[in-house]
Design a protein around this motif. Structure first.
Motif, PDB file in Angstrom:
ATOM      1  N   LEU A  67       1.111   4.063  -2.962  1.00 17.33           N
ATOM      2  CA  LEU A  67       0.730   5.466  -2.722  1.00 17.33           C
ATOM      3  C   LEU A  67       1.863   6.436  -3.016  1.00 17.33           C
ATOM      4  CD1 LEU A  67      -1.328   5.183   0.594  1.00 17.33           C
ATOM      5  CD2 LEU A  67      -2.212   5.838  -1.657  1.00 17.33           C
ATOM      6  N   THR A  97      -5.739   1.062  -2.323  1.00 16.87           N
ATOM      7  CA  THR A  97      -4.996   0.800  -1.090  1.00 16.87           C
ATOM      8  C   THR A  97      -5.882   0.126  -0.051  1.00 16.87           C
ATOM      9  OG1 THR A  97      -3.498   2.666  -1.473  1.00 16.87           O
ATOM     10  CG2 THR A  97      -3.716   1.867   0.792  1.00 16.87           C
ATOM     11  N   TRP A  98      -7.105   0.654   0.121  1.00 18.81           N
ATOM     12  CA  TRP A  98      -8.036   0.038   1.072  1.00 18.81           C
ATOM     13  C   TRP A  98      -8.382  -1.392   0.637  1.00 18.81           C
ATOM     14  CZ3 TRP A  98      -8.931   1.143   5.833  1.00 18.81           C
ATOM     15  CH2 TRP A  98      -8.790   2.454   6.288  1.00 18.81           C
ATOM     16  N   ILE A 104      -1.205  10.558  -5.252  1.00 19.08           N
ATOM     17  CA  ILE A 104      -2.276  10.030  -4.420  1.00 19.08           C
ATOM     18  C   ILE A 104      -3.601  10.586  -4.919  1.00 19.08           C
ATOM     19  CG2 ILE A 104      -3.232   9.923  -2.085  1.00 19.08           C
ATOM     20  CD1 ILE A 104      -0.418  10.235  -1.004  1.00 19.08           C
ATOM     21  N   THR A 105      -4.469   9.718  -5.354  1.00 13.52           N
ATOM     22  CA  THR A 105      -5.784  10.110  -5.857  1.00 13.52           C
ATOM     23  C   THR A 105      -6.843   9.258  -5.170  1.00 13.52           C
ATOM     24  OG1 THR A 105      -5.726   8.487  -7.654  1.00 13.52           O
ATOM     25  CG2 THR A 105      -4.771  10.665  -8.116  1.00 13.52           C
ATOM     26  N   THR A 106      -8.093   9.565  -5.494  1.00  9.97           N
ATOM     27  CA  THR A 106      -9.195   8.765  -4.938  1.00  9.97           C
ATOM     28  C   THR A 106      -9.075   7.313  -5.376  1.00  9.97           C
ATOM     29  OG1 THR A 106     -10.657  10.693  -4.979  1.00  9.97           O
ATOM     30  CG2 THR A 106     -11.694   8.527  -4.794  1.00  9.97           C
ATOM     31  N   ASP A 107      -8.691   7.106  -6.628  1.00  9.76           N
ATOM     32  CA  ASP A 107      -8.562   5.744  -7.154  1.00  9.76           C
ATOM     33  C   ASP A 107      -7.471   4.963  -6.422  1.00  9.76           C
ATOM     34  OD1 ASP A 107     -10.516   6.447  -8.890  1.00  9.76           O
ATOM     35  OD2 ASP A 107      -9.230   6.583 -10.670  1.00  9.76           O
ATOM     36  N   THR A 108      -6.315   5.621  -6.176  1.00  6.35           N
ATOM     37  CA  THR A 108      -5.233   4.916  -5.484  1.00  6.35           C
ATOM     38  C   THR A 108      -5.593   4.640  -4.019  1.00  6.35           C
ATOM     39  OG1 THR A 108      -4.133   7.030  -4.992  1.00  6.35           O
ATOM     40  CG2 THR A 108      -3.443   5.849  -6.983  1.00  6.35           C
ATOM     41  N   LEU A 109      -6.351   5.533  -3.423  1.00  4.06           N
ATOM     42  CA  LEU A 109      -6.788   5.304  -2.045  1.00  4.06           C
ATOM     43  C   LEU A 109      -7.756   4.125  -1.970  1.00  4.06           C
ATOM     44  CD1 LEU A 109      -7.290   8.973  -0.753  1.00  4.06           C
ATOM     45  CD2 LEU A 109      -5.507   7.341  -0.060  1.00  4.06           C
ATOM     46  N   ILE A 110      -8.648   4.042  -2.949  1.00  9.63           N
ATOM     47  CA  ILE A 110      -9.573   2.900  -2.996  1.00  9.63           C
ATOM     48  C   ILE A 110      -8.806   1.604  -3.177  1.00  9.63           C
ATOM     49  CG2 ILE A 110     -11.404   1.801  -4.348  1.00  9.63           C
ATOM     50  CD1 ILE A 110     -12.486   4.591  -4.957  1.00  9.63           C
ATOM     51  N   SER A 161       0.824  -1.211   0.000  1.00  3.52           N
ATOM     52  CA  SER A 161       0.000   0.000   0.000  1.00  3.52           C
ATOM     53  C   SER A 161       0.852   1.253   0.000  1.00  3.52           C
ATOM     54  CB  SER A 161      -0.927  -0.010   1.220  1.00  3.52           C
ATOM     55  OG  SER A 161      -1.804  -1.119   1.185  1.00  3.52           O
TER      56      SER A 161
END
Length: 368
Positions: free
Chosen positions: A102, A116-117, A108-114, A98
């Motif tokens: 990142l 990562t989760w 770091i974008t919304t897509d990469t955060l999703i 993760s």
């Protein structure tokens, strides 16, 4: 179109090669000497987590491109880590993957955060599954199901209706990769199990678990050379079970084998924990006493003899019998440096000749 499919296929093959190399390196190099089934230490769990994180990072680098979508095998690193070490190393692997996703591969974008989760949820899920008492193949099936379902949801969240094609490819890719990795990991485990067994059988007596004759020779020559060089004490005991043939003839060979095991255990209990105990013949054992003066060795030998004499040995039917042993003791001396085994063997012969169930010293040979 043909070129795109060919490139995609090349990317998949490259990922398979990376997984193969990592599985081989971890199984046959990094943890080659580690026994199968041994509980992992915390440091080993941490190392497995780091190795899994490195594998996941490499799989992110060697992505599979298809229809303007980037796919990778990072979830395989999570499953393999979970199978090797359970939930803790898997979470370490998930965190490493993760963080790399990142901070090392774009902004770091919304897509990469999703994404990562999703990685951390998969790490938690497969970590739990592989820590449970499922069979090997059920762990793989359930883990692949978790990866495919959660990642498919992410594709549709990010790509909407355009997520169908990459989802289908990812599921096929992960299923094929999982099947390949499962078979390869199982093959390497069997190969390691066979290798460890061969190494063990080469040095350990199959019946008693003591050193075998080959290992005794190696250790004896090493200890003898060391004792001569450093002018240290060294004593050898040869132990023979009295009338063992009669035991086999009366009670059968399975009971004879059982007695040999029990004698081996008793020798370990009554000797010092750093003495070298071996089974060197059918009913003959040896004990190599390091830095032990001759008179102390005789005391230990007598203690062993009495322990065997007074011990009720249990037969396979639950009945108990008593047996005795004879012991020949020889210590290293300036005049007998090269023939300590012969001296111990002559002392054992004298113990047998004098009526058995006794300890005989090689010093008495020179007195007579």
């Amino acid at each position: 179109m043909r070129v795109v499919i060919f490139d995609t296929f090349q990317d998949i093959i490259a990922n398979f090669a990376i997984v193969t190399a990592f599985l081989f390196m971890t199984s046959q190099v990094f943890f080659k000497k580690r026994g199968l089934g041994e509980p992992l230490t915390w440091s080993e769990k941490f190392i497995i987590g780091l190795i899994g994180g490195l594998l996941g990072t490499l799989l992110i680098i060697f992505t599979v491109s298809f229809d303007n979508t980037i796919l990778d095998f990072r979830q395989l690193a999570l499953i393999l880590t979970a199978l090797a070490g359970g939930i803790v190393p898997t979470l370490i692997t998930g965190i490493i993957i993760s963080l790399m996703r990142l901070f090392a591969f774009g902004s770091i974008t919304t897509d990469t955060l999703i994404a990562t989760w999703n990685t951390m949820l998969i790490a938690l899920g497969v970590g739990i599954v592989c820590s449970m008492g499922f069979s090997y193949w059920k762990k793989w099936v359930y883990s692949l199901l978790i990866c495919n379902v959660l990642t498919s949801i992410v594709f549709f969240l990010i790509l909407g209706s355009h997520g169908l094609s990459p989802t289908v490819l990812f599921v096929l890719m992960m299923s094929a990769g999982g099947l390949f990795s499962a078979h390869l990991a199982l093959f390497l485990e069997k190969a390691k199990r066979y290798s460890l067994r061969m190494e063990r059988d080469a040095t350990v007596d199959y019946l008693t678990g003591l050193n075998n004759h080959r290992m005794f020779d190696l250790l004896f020559n090493k200890k003898l050379s060391n004792a001569i060089d450093k002018n240290q004490e060294l004593t050898l005991m040869l132990v023979d079970i009295d009338y063992f043939k009669k035991v086999n003839d009366t009670y059968g060979h399975p009971n004879g084998d059982s007695l040999l095991k029990q004698v081996g255990e008793l020798l370990k209990v009554t000797s010092r924990n750093f003495d070298v105990i071996s089974r060197i013949g059918g009913e003959e054992f040896s004990i190599l006493l390091i830095e032990c003066p001759h008179h102390d060795a005789l005391v230990i030998a007598e203690r062993i003899r009495l322990a065997v004499q007074d011990h009720p040995f249990e037969l396979n039917d639950g009945n108990r019998i008593n047996i005795t042993i004879s012991i020949g003791v020889a210590s290293l001396s300036r005049s007998h440096q090269d023939d300590i085994i012969e001296q111990a063997d002559l002392a054992l012969y004298k113990a047998k000749q004098n009526g058995r169930n006794q300890v005989f010293s090689n010093l008495k040979l020179h007195e007579s």
